[in-house]
Enzyme design. Structure first.
Site, PDB file in Angstrom:
ATOM      1  CE1 TYR A  20      -3.226  -3.460   0.718  1.00 14.19           C
ATOM      2  CE2 TYR A  20      -4.438  -1.238   1.305  1.00 14.19           C
ATOM      3  CZ  TYR A  20      -3.938  -3.021   0.811  1.00 14.19           C
ATOM      4  OH  TYR A  20      -5.466  -3.811   0.723  1.00 14.19           O
ATOM      5  CE  LYS A  78       0.761 -18.106  -0.763  1.00 13.59           C
ATOM      6  NZ  LYS A  78      -0.166 -19.838  -0.617  1.00 13.59           N
ATOM      7  CG  ASP A  97      -2.565 -19.982   1.477  1.00 11.33           C
ATOM      8  OD1 ASP A  97      -1.511 -20.629   2.509  1.00 11.33           O
ATOM      9  OD2 ASP A  97      -2.075 -21.288   0.068  1.00 11.33           O
ATOM     10  CG  ASP A 127      -7.554  -4.168   3.363  1.00  8.98           C
ATOM     11  OD1 ASP A 127      -9.038  -4.025   3.543  1.00  8.98           O
ATOM     12  OD2 ASP A 127      -7.322  -3.697   2.139  1.00  8.98           O
ATOM     13  CG  ASP A 139     -13.386  -6.240   4.094  1.00 11.91           C
ATOM     14  OD1 ASP A 139     -13.364  -4.968   4.869  1.00 11.91           O
ATOM     15  OD2 ASP A 139     -14.192  -5.250   4.139  1.00 11.91           O
TER      16      ASP A 139
END
Ligand code: NAD
Length: 364
Positions: A147, A198, A231, A255, A259
Site C-alpha cells: 500500500y 505467504k 491460505d 485488509d 472484512d
C-alpha cells in the site's frame, strides 16, 4: 467548532471529529451523542472539534487534507474520530486517499486494530457457532507492504503494458507490529498470537516477517505463538475460529482478513477499527465506507462508529467508559434495539438515542 460544553476543563481530552462523507456524517453524529452521554459528569471530559474535510469541501475549493492539518492534529488533539470518505461525485477518490491514507501515513499510525466479537449467535453465517467461537483481534500492519504506492506502469494501454506494484517490508515496520501483537496479547490476557504470511511464495518480503516473528516470540514465552500461511489461516478462520485470539499480519492480508472477520461477527455495520501509534494521537473509525446508496435515509447502523469510539476511549485511558459503550451495544444487539441490517426496526438516530439513554441510565 467546539461541540462539548466542557471545552475548557483542565482534564479534557481533545477529540478531532472528521465525519467525512455519506453515512460517515450520520454515524459519527450518533457516536458523539453516545460519547457525551457516557462522559457526562465525569472527571475526564471530552472536547470535540469538527473538521469539514471530505467530498463537499473538495468539490467547493479543492481542499483534501489541508497542509497544516497534520501539525494541528499532533499539537492540539489526543485522538481523531473518523466517519468515512468516498463520494460518487469524486470518482478518482482523490480526497479520500489524501485524507485517510494521508493521515495514516503522516501520523505513522502503524497498528490497524480490528476486534472481531460475535455478540449474538444469530448474527454469524457460521453454523453452530456462538460468541465464544468468534472472539479475536486482527492487527494489520498499516503503513507498509503493497500500500505504499511504489511502482509504475510502462507502455500503458498498449498490448505490451507492464504494471509493477512494490511490496515494501522494513525490519522496523515488521518488528514493531509483531511486538505490538505480543504486548497486546499480554495486556489483554489473550494467550495466543498467530502471525500469518505467504513466506513460502513471497520468499524475500515475507521471509523477513517469518524470521522476525521467530526472533520476537522467544521474548514472550508466556504467550503461545503460531505461524500459518495466509491460505491456511482463512480456511481455519471459517472452519474453527475459536482457535484464534490475536492475529498479526501485513497490510494487504489484514485488509482482506478484517472484512472476513466483520462478516463472521454480524457484518460491516458492527465492525470498529483503530489506526494507532501507541502513546500518540491515533484515529478511530468504523470499518464500513460512506455507503452512498443508503446515505441520508436514517438507515445506517451507528454501532460500528460507537464501538470505534470505545477503542478511542481505551486509547485515552478511559477504559471504564469504553466498557460502558460496549455493554450498551451488546445489550442493544441482544434486545434487537438495532437498525435493519441487524434485524431491528430502529433508524440511525433512534439506535443512537437508545444507546445514549442506556449509558445514562446505567451509569456506574
Ligand atoms: N474507511 C473509509 O473511509 C472507507 C472504507 C470503505 C469504503 N470507503 C468508500 O465508501 C464508498 C462506498 O464503498 P462500498 O460501497 O464499497 O462500501 P461500504 O462499506 O460503504 O458499503 C458496503 C455495503 O454495506 C452496507 N453498509 C455499510 N455500512 C453500513 C452501515 N453502517 N449500516 C448498514 N449498512 C451498511 C452498504 O449499504 C453497502 O451495501 C466508496 O467511495 C469507498 O471508496 C471508504
Amino acid at each position: 467548532m467546539p461541540l462539548n460544553s466542557a471545552a475548557n476543563s483542565s482534564s479534557a481530552k481533545r477529540v478531532a471529529v472528521i465525519p467525512g462523507d455519506g453515512i460517515g456524517t450520520e454515524v459519527i453524529r450518533e457516536a458523539v451523542k453516545v460519547l457525551k452521554a457516557a462522559t457526562s459528569g465525569r472527571r475526564t471530559q471530552l472536547e470535540f472539534t469538527e473538521f469539514d474535510w471530505g467530498a463537499e469541501r473538495y468539490l467547493s475549493d479543492g481542499t483534501t487534507l489541508p497542509p497544516e492539518a497534520v501539525e494541528t492534529l499532533r499539537r492540539d488533539f489526543d485522538a481523531i474520530l473518523f466517519g468515512a470518505v468516498g463520494d460518487p461525485r469524486v470518482p478518482s477518490n482523490k480526497h479520500a486517499a489524501d485524507i485517510l491514507l494521508g493521515l495514516r501515513s503522516k501520523l505513522d499510525l502503524y497498528v490497524n486494530l480490528r476486534p472481531v466479537e460475535l455478540i449474538d449467535a444469530g448474527l454469524t453465517p457460521l453454523r453452530d457457532r456462538g460468541p465464544n467461537d468468534v472472539n479475536f483481534v486482527i492487527l494489520r500492519e498499516n503503513t507498509e507492504g503493497l500500500y505504499v504506492g511504489m511502482g509504475g506502469q510502462f507502455q500503458r494501454g498498449t498490448s505490451h503494458e507492464v504494471a509493477v506494484q512494490e511490496d515494501v517490508n522494513t525490519r522496523k515496520g515488521v518488528e514493531r507490529i509483531i511486538r505490538y501483537a505480543f504486548e497486546y496479547a499480554r495486556q489483554h490476557n489473550l494467550r495466543r498470537v498467530c502471525m500469518s504470511d505467504k513466506s513460502n511464495a513471497l520468499t524475500f518480503g515475507h521471509e523477513l516477517w517469518k524470521r522476525i516473528f521467530s526472533q520476537v516470540k522467544d521474548e514472550y514465552s508466556d504467550i503461545e505463538s503460531r505461524h500459518l500461511y495466509i491460505d491456511t489461516l482463512v480456511m481455519e478462520l471459517v472452519r474453527d475460529p475459536g482457535q484464534f485470539r490475536v492475529i498479526v499480519t501485513c497490510n494487504l492480508f489484514g485488509d482482506i482478513l478484517s472484512d472476513l472477520g466483520a462478516q463472521l461477527a454480524g457484518g460491516l455495520g458492527l465492525a470498529p477499527s483503530g489506526n494507532i501509534h501507541p502513546g500518540r494521537i491515533s484515529l478511530f473509525e468504523p470499518v464500513h465506507g460512506s455507503a452512498p446508496t443508503i446515505a441520508g435515509k436514517n438507515l445506517a447502523n451507528p454501532f460500528g462508529a460507537v464501538l470505534a469510539s470505545a477503542l478511542m476511549l481505551d486509547h485515552l485511558g478511559m477504559e471504564d467508559r469504553a466498557e460502558a459503550l460496549r455493554k450498551a451495544v451488546r445489550t442493544a444487539v441482544r434486545e434487537r434495539r438495532t437498525t435493519a441490517d441487524l434485524g431491528g426496526t430502529l433508524g440511525t438516530r433512534e439506535a443512537g438515542d437508545w444507546l445514549a439513554e442506556y449509558v445514562t441510565k446505567n451509569r456506574a
